[in-house]
Design a protein around this motif. Structure first.
Motif, short mmCIF file in Angstrom:
data_model
loop_
_atom_site.label_atom_id
_atom_site.label_comp_id
_atom_site.label_asym_id
_atom_site.label_seq_id
_atom_site.Cartn_x
_atom_site.Cartn_y
_atom_site.Cartn_z
N ASN B 178 0.62 -1.14 0.18
CA ASN B 178 -0.17 0.65 -0.06
C ASN B 178 1.08 1.12 -0.18
N PHE B 179 0.65 2.30 -0.09
CA PHE B 179 1.71 3.31 -0.54
C PHE B 179 0.39 4.39 0.30
N PHE B 180 1.21 5.10 0.88
CA PHE B 180 1.33 6.37 1.25
C PHE B 180 1.61 7.50 0.99
N LEU B 181 1.23 9.17 1.21
CA LEU B 181 1.78 10.05 0.71
C LEU B 181 1.90 11.19 1.96
N ILE B 182 2.66 11.76 2.41
CA ILE B 182 2.72 12.44 3.57
C ILE B 182 2.60 14.34 3.04
N ARG B 183 1.65 14.64 2.86
CA ARG B 183 1.16 16.21 2.62
C ARG B 183 0.25 16.89 3.62
N ASN B 184 1.18 18.22 4.61
CA ASN B 184 0.53 19.32 5.10
C ASN B 184 0.12 18.22 6.92
N ASP B 185 1.47 17.46 6.89
CA ASP B 185 1.33 16.85 8.31
C ASP B 185 0.25 16.06 8.32
N SER B 186 -0.85 15.38 7.08
CA SER B 186 -1.34 14.40 7.14
C SER B 186 -0.97 13.11 6.12
N LEU B 187 -1.32 12.05 6.66
CA LEU B 187 -1.49 10.46 5.79
C LEU B 187 -2.30 10.42 4.89
N ASN B 214 -2.96 13.16 11.20
CA ASN B 214 -4.13 13.24 10.73
C ASN B 214 -4.06 11.96 9.69
N VAL B 215 -5.31 11.25 8.99
CA VAL B 215 -4.76 10.23 8.18
C VAL B 215 -6.62 10.81 7.05
N LYS B 216 -5.77 10.37 5.75
CA LYS B 216 -7.11 10.41 4.47
C LYS B 216 -7.60 9.49 3.33
N GLU B 217 -8.55 9.01 4.30
CA GLU B 217 -8.54 7.76 3.28
C GLU B 217 -9.22 8.09 1.45
N LEU B 225 2.41 15.45 -6.26
CA LEU B 225 3.05 14.88 -5.52
C LEU B 225 4.82 15.69 -5.50
N LEU B 226 4.65 16.67 -5.77
CA LEU B 226 5.36 18.06 -6.06
C LEU B 226 4.91 18.11 -4.03
N GLN B 227 4.49 18.57 -4.06
CA GLN B 227 3.76 18.76 -2.50
C GLN B 227 3.76 18.44 -1.61
N ALA B 228 4.61 16.98 -1.78
CA ALA B 228 4.42 15.94 -0.46
C ALA B 228 6.22 16.28 -0.05
N ARG B 229 5.65 16.03 0.80
CA ARG B 229 7.32 16.24 1.99
C ARG B 229 7.46 15.00 2.05
N GLU B 230 7.06 13.78 2.36
CA GLU B 230 7.35 12.36 2.01
C GLU B 230 5.97 11.65 1.91
N ALA B 231 6.74 10.32 1.38
CA ALA B 231 6.01 9.05 0.83
C ALA B 231 6.43 7.50 1.31
N PHE B 232 5.22 6.72 1.84
CA PHE B 232 6.49 5.56 1.94
C PHE B 232 5.57 4.12 1.65
N ILE B 233 5.77 3.06 1.10
CA ILE B 233 4.78 1.88 1.31
C ILE B 233 5.00 0.86 2.15
#
Lengths: 276, 276
Positions: B178-187, B214-217, B225-233
């Motif tokens: 599964n993939f998670f993006l972190i943007r503005n402190d939210s997953l 905070n998690v947003k589904e 992606l350019l605004q993302a701070r982090e990402a993980f799988i």
């Protein structure tokens, strides 16, 4: 008796086995082709084996046998069969994927020979139904082993002969066949960049030209089914099989039509030209 | 030594074989699951076996063993292993599809036990790259064996750790994670109606809640992606693995970020709670 050529020799199919370590089992990595015989000679063997080679190469799998070696094994297998046969060469991913070359470095090849079972005569006399699904076929140019969706989706229409891929209303192909719609005396079938290059599809296009029937290579649309006069699917074993219902929609008069019959008669007249 | 439970007993994996007549070989009909151990105990075994049962049922395959029988075989197999193990139960289509009931009436079950190989420490230290492909995962709710596209598509980016499904710019999941993006402190992660219900995905969401993250589904978008701070799988074996590049796009500063690390530390702190 059904046979299998594996590890350099012919064995009864029911005795053939594959190691569980093979990626065809663990990760669905494998491609195949289906060749039919007539008078115990393979129909368009060269075209099928070229497609098989192409499917393999596009999947990063290199065939361990030459073209001529495969031809020779297939002829020997046909001789051993007591009936018309369907021949299915398979190549697997083997146990190893090499991340440097991005290829499968130890693939396994086997060739299955089974007695031909054509669709029942009623299917030709009455036509068959297809179950549309709004999806693309997986890797359409490659004949991969991934047919699982064709089993799971059929549960929506128990009488369906096959599923029909209709991504966004555009009809591409069915799970085991190419699809043709007949509208205003023209045949309409999806172009090769959208579907598997069916060998029978190609024969039908050439027969249509002999019969002065116009062929348009574009995806038939779900929304034009109501205006269609006839429809059919094509494949090496089924040849040309009339389609009289797609989902809830009855095609034409709900019976096999004259153009489909004419094409099938011409196919059978010409068949000996394609034996190798 | 890697083992396989098949036909009622444990054998060395390299000696296990499957008849060629099985539809898992001929038509890609099979589902599986992957369970990891920690301190030689399975992590979230119940959740994995429930998902395995669900994948099977949705594919028209009925498991020949009860839940408790599978648990007992898995515990026995783990005991026989000399290391931490990855356990993969498989169920195949068997030789027969019954067109009346639309089910596979003689499926084969086997369970593979292999030594765990986690991603290299550098992958955690530097992050990995993903190769986006504009396609949906095949049957996303079912863990079918169809992973062929994940091999063939990787050739576009040889350094990619996995492919990432991004149909129409919406990021759903990667081939094995599964993939998670972190943007503005939210997953941000795709909702369950679009992806496989990852057991580690579920754990990460619960850890995030413990940490007041905070998690947003919803599906992350390629354009954000350019605004993302982090990402993980996430996955049972890889746990939480930082992603620092997707196609040509560098994520954040191109290095694993603090939120990903914090989540992974908390995962490792909590892991003993999930052993069964």
């Amino acid at each position: 008796m059904d046979l299998c050529y594996i590890n350099g020799s012919f064995v009864p199919l029911k005795e053939a086995a594959l190691p569980l370590t093979d990626l065809i089992i663990q990760r669905g990595v494998g491609v195949f082709d289906s060749i039919s015989t007539h008078l115990k000679r393979p129909i368009r063997l060269t075209a099928h084996l070229r497609r098989f080679e192409k499917s393999a190469i596009e999947s990063g799998i290199f065939l361990p046998l030459t073209f001529d070696e495969m031809v020779s094994i297939i002829r020997e297998g046909i001789d051993k069969m007591n009936s018309e046969a369907v021949i299915r060469p398979y190549i697997t991913g083997g146990d190893v994927f090499d991340p440097e070359s991005l290829t499968f470095t130890a693939p396994r090849l086997f060739i299955i020979f089974q007695e031909t079972h054509k669709p029942a005569p009623e299917s030709y006399a009455e036509g068959v139904a297809l179950q549309p699904i709004d999806a693309d076929r997986f890797m359409p140019h490659t004949k991969s082993i991934n047919y699982m969706i064709s089993f799971t989706s059929q549960s929506k229409d128990r009488k369906a002969f096959e599923i029909l891929y209709t991504p966004k209303g555009e009809i591409t192909e069915s799970s085991h066949s190419n699809f043709f719609l007949i509208r205003n005396d023209s045949l309409i079938t999806a172009p090769l960049n959208r579907v598997l290059a069916g060998t029978t599809r190609e024969l039908v296009i050439s027969i249509a030209s002999e019969l002065n029937i116009n062929v348009k290579e574009r995806c038939p649309l779900m929304e034009e089914l109501l205006q269609a006069r006839e429809a059919f699917i094509t494949g090496s074993i089924k040849e040309i099989l009339p389609v009289t219902r797609i989902g809830e929609i009855i095609i034409g008069k709900g019976k096999p039509g004259p153009i489909t019959s004419k094409l099938h008669r011409k196919y059978l007249e010409n068949i000996t030209q394609w034996l190798e």
